[in-house]
Design a protein around this motif. Structure first.
Motif, PDB file in Angstrom:
ATOM      1  N   ALA A 156       0.806  -1.220   0.000  1.00  0.00           N
ATOM      2  CA  ALA A 156       0.000   0.000   0.000  1.00  0.00           C
ATOM      3  C   ALA A 156       0.841   1.272   0.000  1.00  0.00           C
ATOM      4  O   ALA A 156       0.456   2.270  -0.610  1.00  0.00           O
ATOM      5  N   LEU A 157       1.977   1.248   0.677  1.00  0.00           N
ATOM      6  CA  LEU A 157       2.804   2.458   0.783  1.00  0.00           C
ATOM      7  C   LEU A 157       3.846   2.561  -0.320  1.00  0.00           C
ATOM      8  O   LEU A 157       4.414   3.620  -0.537  1.00  0.00           O
ATOM      9  N   GLY A 158       4.119   1.477  -0.995  1.00  0.00           N
ATOM     10  CA  GLY A 158       5.206   1.488  -1.961  1.00  0.00           C
ATOM     11  C   GLY A 158       6.526   1.654  -1.223  1.00  0.00           C
ATOM     12  O   GLY A 158       6.669   1.227  -0.075  1.00  0.00           O
ATOM     13  N   GLN A 159       7.468   2.303  -1.851  1.00  0.00           N
ATOM     14  CA  GLN A 159       8.756   2.549  -1.206  1.00  0.00           C
ATOM     15  C   GLN A 159       8.570   3.665  -0.191  1.00  0.00           C
ATOM     16  O   GLN A 159       7.952   4.690  -0.489  1.00  0.00           O
ATOM     17  N   TYR A 160       9.108   3.476   1.031  1.00  0.00           N
ATOM     18  CA  TYR A 160       8.890   4.452   2.103  1.00  0.00           C
ATOM     19  C   TYR A 160      10.136   4.648   2.958  1.00  0.00           C
ATOM     20  O   TYR A 160      11.061   3.827   2.936  1.00  0.00           O
ATOM     21  N   ILE A 161      10.109   5.742   3.708  1.00  0.00           N
ATOM     22  CA  ILE A 161      11.148   6.073   4.691  1.00  0.00           C
ATOM     23  C   ILE A 161      10.423   6.498   5.964  1.00  0.00           C
ATOM     24  O   ILE A 161       9.427   7.219   5.897  1.00  0.00           O
ATOM     25  N   VAL A 162      10.926   6.071   7.118  1.00  0.00           N
ATOM     26  CA  VAL A 162      10.401   6.535   8.402  1.00  0.00           C
ATOM     27  C   VAL A 162      11.516   7.282   9.120  1.00  0.00           C
ATOM     28  O   VAL A 162      12.629   6.759   9.263  1.00  0.00           O
ATOM     29  N   VAL A 163      11.219   8.512   9.563  1.00  0.00           N
ATOM     30  CA  VAL A 163      12.157   9.321  10.329  1.00  0.00           C
ATOM     31  C   VAL A 163      11.583   9.477  11.735  1.00  0.00           C
ATOM     32  O   VAL A 163      10.426   9.859  11.903  1.00  0.00           O
ATOM     33  N   THR A 164      12.404   9.164  12.740  1.00  0.00           N
ATOM     34  CA  THR A 164      12.016   9.375  14.135  1.00  0.00           C
ATOM     35  C   THR A 164      12.652  10.680  14.588  1.00  0.00           C
ATOM     36  O   THR A 164      13.854  10.882  14.434  1.00  0.00           O
ATOM     37  N   HIS A 165      11.825  11.552  15.142  1.00  0.00           N
ATOM     38  CA  HIS A 165      12.263  12.875  15.571  1.00  0.00           C
ATOM     39  C   HIS A 165      12.582  12.866  17.068  1.00  0.00           C
ATOM     40  O   HIS A 165      12.135  11.971  17.794  1.00  0.00           O
ATOM     41  N   PRO A 166      13.323  13.865  17.578  1.00  0.00           N
ATOM     42  CA  PRO A 166      13.725  13.877  18.983  1.00  0.00           C
ATOM     43  C   PRO A 166      12.563  13.774  19.988  1.00  0.00           C
ATOM     44  O   PRO A 166      12.749  13.267  21.070  1.00  0.00           O
ATOM     45  N   ASN A 167      11.381  14.219  19.638  1.00  0.00           N
ATOM     46  CA  ASN A 167      10.242  14.174  20.556  1.00  0.00           C
ATOM     47  C   ASN A 167       9.462  12.866  20.437  1.00  0.00           C
ATOM     48  O   ASN A 167       8.310  12.790  20.851  1.00  0.00           O
ATOM     49  N   SER A 168      10.072  11.832  19.870  1.00  0.00           N
ATOM     50  CA  SER A 168       9.476  10.507  19.666  1.00  0.00           C
ATOM     51  C   SER A 168       8.379  10.497  18.609  1.00  0.00           C
ATOM     52  O   SER A 168       7.702   9.495  18.429  1.00  0.00           O
TER      53      SER A 168
ATOM     54  N   THR B 141       6.314   9.192   8.315  1.00  0.00           N
ATOM     55  CA  THR B 141       6.491   8.246   7.220  1.00  0.00           C
ATOM     56  C   THR B 141       6.291   8.988   5.913  1.00  0.00           C
ATOM     57  O   THR B 141       5.329   9.740   5.746  1.00  0.00           O
ATOM     58  N   TYR B 142       7.221   8.797   4.988  1.00  0.00           N
ATOM     59  CA  TYR B 142       7.174   9.390   3.656  1.00  0.00           C
ATOM     60  C   TYR B 142       7.017   8.213   2.696  1.00  0.00           C
ATOM     61  O   TYR B 142       7.907   7.361   2.610  1.00  0.00           O
ATOM     62  N   ALA B 143       5.888   8.139   1.968  1.00  0.00           N
ATOM     63  CA  ALA B 143       5.611   6.953   1.153  1.00  0.00           C
ATOM     64  C   ALA B 143       5.343   7.290  -0.316  1.00  0.00           C
ATOM     65  O   ALA B 143       5.123   8.440  -0.669  1.00  0.00           O
ATOM     66  N   HIS B 144       5.309   6.255  -1.136  1.00  0.00           N
ATOM     67  CA  HIS B 144       5.132   6.289  -2.592  1.00  0.00           C
ATOM     68  C   HIS B 144       6.371   6.858  -3.284  1.00  0.00           C
ATOM     69  O   HIS B 144       6.278   7.429  -4.370  1.00  0.00           O
ATOM     70  N   LEU B 145       7.527   6.718  -2.655  1.00  0.00           N
ATOM     71  CA  LEU B 145       8.760   7.284  -3.203  1.00  0.00           C
ATOM     72  C   LEU B 145       9.208   6.542  -4.458  1.00  0.00           C
ATOM     73  O   LEU B 145       9.057   5.324  -4.572  1.00  0.00           O
ATOM     74  N   ARG B 146       9.779   7.293  -5.378  1.00  0.00           N
ATOM     75  CA  ARG B 146      10.414   6.670  -6.542  1.00  0.00           C
ATOM     76  C   ARG B 146      11.777   6.148  -6.134  1.00  0.00           C
ATOM     77  O   ARG B 146      12.205   5.080  -6.562  1.00  0.00           O
ATOM     78  N   ARG B 147      12.432   6.932  -5.268  1.00  0.00           N
ATOM     79  CA  ARG B 147      13.780   6.568  -4.838  1.00  0.00           C
ATOM     80  C   ARG B 147      14.050   7.176  -3.477  1.00  0.00           C
ATOM     81  O   ARG B 147      13.673   8.319  -3.208  1.00  0.00           O
ATOM     82  N   ALA B 148      14.697   6.409  -2.595  1.00  0.00           N
ATOM     83  CA  ALA B 148      15.147   6.918  -1.302  1.00  0.00           C
ATOM     84  C   ALA B 148      16.599   7.370  -1.452  1.00  0.00           C
ATOM     85  O   ALA B 148      17.389   6.713  -2.123  1.00  0.00           O
ATOM     86  N   SER B 149      16.931   8.500  -0.822  1.00  0.00           N
ATOM     87  CA  SER B 149      18.298   9.029  -0.900  1.00  0.00           C
ATOM     88  C   SER B 149      19.067   8.826   0.396  1.00  0.00           C
ATOM     89  O   SER B 149      20.228   9.205   0.485  1.00  0.00           O
TER      90      SER B 149
END
Length: 186
Positions: A113-125, A129-137
């Motif tokens: 459902a999300l395709g290619q994705y990245i999850v970033v955890t921030h200092p405040n917990s 999630t960034y999804a449907h990416l063509r490419r992760a850098s």
């Protein structure tokens, strides 16, 4: 014992259609649990105080820059296909996606459902999630700031093949409206 109907203007998610008064049968209007969580989360955020003692305004809470330029095509909230747990922003495939907020990349991958994705955890917990990416850098363990390019917009995991970013935010494990955190276009 008859209970009063819930006031829809106080309980409804802004994305839900407005009701004109209580249900005709006088029963209590059901409120989806996701809407209740959204109200509670917004109430908790509304109690935040900024440095100097001034209460935080909604515009100050959503001060992080939007991770991508474009136009919103699907808002957080109820939709014909079910509850949409993120904000979709469309633009041209390959458009750069930035982190928006500082944090550490804790997960990357691909799902149906999300395709290619990245999850970033921030200092405040909080997690974004960034999804449907063509490419992760970036890869797991990378430290990012608001200006770090983390990927490119794509259409992986979409049914219609149109490029977009699906932006999803979790605070304390609960999904919240990304507009509470990011200043994204309408």
């Amino acid at each position: 014992m008859r209970r009063p109907a819930v006031r829809p203007d106080l309980c409804r998610n802004p994305a839900e259609p407005t009701l004109n008064g209580p249900p005709a049968n006088g029963d209590i209007m059901p409120i989806p649990s996701a809407t209740v969580r959204q109200i509670i989360t917004a109430s908790a955020l509304a109690g935040l105080v900024l440095a100097g003692g001034a209460p935080a305004q909604a515009s100050e809470m959503a001060a992080a820059p939007c991770p991508v330029s474009g136009r919103a095509t699907h808002e957080f909230g109820p939709s014909p296909a079910g509850f949409h747990h993120g904000l979709d922003i469309a633009n041209t495939a390959g458009s750069p996606i930035k982190a928006g907020l500082a944090g550490t990349v804790t997960s990357t991958g691909s799902s149906g459902a999300l395709g290619q994705y990245i999850v970033v955890t921030h200092p405040n917990s909080m997690k974004t999630t960034y999804a449907h990416l063509r490419r992760a850098s970036v890869g797991v363990g990378a430290s990012v700031n608001s200006a770090t390019r983390i990927g490119e917009m794509g259409a992986t995991g979409t049914r219609d093949g149109r490029a977009r970013l699906h932006l999803e935010v979790r605070q304390g494990g609960e999904r919240i409206n990304p507009r509470l955190t990011y200043s994204c276009p309408r």
